[in-house]
Design an enzyme around this catalytic site. Structure first.
Site, mmCIF file in Angstrom:
data_model
loop_
_atom_site.group_PDB
_atom_site.id
_atom_site.type_symbol
_atom_site.label_atom_id
_atom_site.label_comp_id
_atom_site.label_asym_id
_atom_site.label_seq_id
_atom_site.Cartn_x
_atom_site.Cartn_y
_atom_site.Cartn_z
ATOM 1 N N TYR A 286 -2.699 -0.129 10.002
ATOM 2 C CA TYR A 286 -2.750 -0.508 8.637
ATOM 3 C C TYR A 286 -1.513 -0.014 7.825
ATOM 4 O O TYR A 286 -0.540 -1.033 7.257
ATOM 5 C CB TYR A 286 -3.868 0.121 7.671
ATOM 6 C CG TYR A 286 -3.717 -0.266 6.505
ATOM 7 C CD1 TYR A 286 -4.092 -1.533 6.072
ATOM 8 C CD2 TYR A 286 -3.478 0.808 5.440
ATOM 9 C CE1 TYR A 286 -4.298 -1.819 4.602
ATOM 10 C CE2 TYR A 286 -3.444 0.206 3.892
ATOM 11 C CZ TYR A 286 -4.008 -0.942 3.583
ATOM 12 O OH TYR A 286 -4.068 -1.381 2.237
ATOM 13 N N SER B 178 0.932 -1.338 -0.091
ATOM 14 C CA SER B 178 -0.079 -0.095 -0.025
ATOM 15 C C SER B 178 0.898 1.190 -0.067
ATOM 16 O O SER B 178 1.995 1.203 0.218
ATOM 17 C CB SER B 178 -0.735 0.002 1.221
ATOM 18 O OG SER B 178 -1.435 1.328 1.471
#
Length: 279
Positions: free
Chosen positions: A173, A160
């Site tokens: 995250y 990501s």
């Protein structure tokens, strides 16, 4: 180079691929892309009915696919899925770890700061993204060795933009995806050294694509960007969100003979987001 030889560079004909998280928007598109390139694709996810629908879509388009319901955090279920797949199609050649996501409890807010983030939520988001990549790599990676005269295979993890920079609020995250990138490089070295050059492990770091989890955060009910969505687009030189199919060419390249000498890298597919500092 003759056109047929060039096409063979990117062909996945008769390869056996597993895609975790293939019931999601991005994972599902990745599974369809692999099938279009000739791979037999196993759709692995907890949502059994959704997995069957994705497999059926691929079959209707002329590809080969089957659903493998399993929890990526349950080694026993993963092993059963591996055994079922081996019985059906033989050894695994490709693993794409597309499962993951953020959890509200592991996200900062006006009410909850760094010191107040719940330990349980942080553990959950780390398990989902990091251990949810580690366990499939262990189980399906072993299947790339067993049953093959010449061990080898391709693993593609999904990272990501949050892995390399502190994007607002997504502390848990971000940490989990940073761990996935480190794992990718570590496995690229270790598997190649211990099992031979037939093993390659790389990752894709998508920019901002609309999915099930982030849609409400990035666009409103009418499809217009929210305040956060506008900021992201302003910091993306391409000036828009990505389309799921725009991950396909990078994925096929990383899984195909065309990238035979590519190992241990993380490829951003982000419209220039990671290259732009906002000034």
């Amino acid at each position: 180079m003759e056109s047929s030889a060039f096409r063979d560079l990117f062909s996945l004909q008769d390869k056996v691929a597993v895609v975790t998280g293939a019931t999601g928007v991005l994972g599902g598109q990745m599974a369809r892309s692999l099938a279009r390139s000739g791979a037999r694709v196993a759709i692995l996810g907890r949502r059994e009915e959704k997995a069957r629908r994705v497999a059926a879509e691929i079959q209707r388009a002329g590809g080969e696919a089957l659903s493998l319901p399993a929890d990526i955090l349950d080694r026993g279920q993963l092993q059963k899925a591996t055994d079922d797949l081996f019985e059906r199609w033989g050894p695994v050649d490709i693993l794409v770890n597309a499962a993951g996501g953020n959890l509200p409890g592991a996200t900062l807010s006006n009410e909850v700061g760094v010191f107040g983030l719940p330990e349980n939520a942080l553990r959950q988001v780390m398990d989902l993204n990091f251990m949810g990549t580690v366990l499939p790599c262990q189980v399906f990676g072993a299947a790339m060795v067993d049953g093959k005269d010449k061990p080898g295979g391709c693993i593609v993890n999904v990272s990501s933009m949050a892995a390399t920079r502190p994007l607002t609020n997504v502390l848990g995250y971000s940490a989990a995806k940073a761990a996935v990138e480190n794992l990718t490089r570590w496995l690229a070295v270790e598997l190649t050294r211990s099992h031979g050059p037939g093993f390659r492990v790389n990752a894709i770091a998508p920019g901002f694509f609309l999915g099930e989890q982030n849609r409400a955060m990035l666009v409103d009910e009418e499809g217009s960007p929210t305040e956060r969505g506008r900021k992201i687009i302003e910091h993306t030189p391409a000036g828009r969100f990505g389309e799921p199919d725009e991950l396909s060419s990078t994925l096929i390249w990383l899984c195909s003979p065309a990238s035979a000498f590519v190992n241990g890298i993380v490829v951003p597919v982000d419209g220039g987001f990671s290259a732009f500092n906002g000034v």
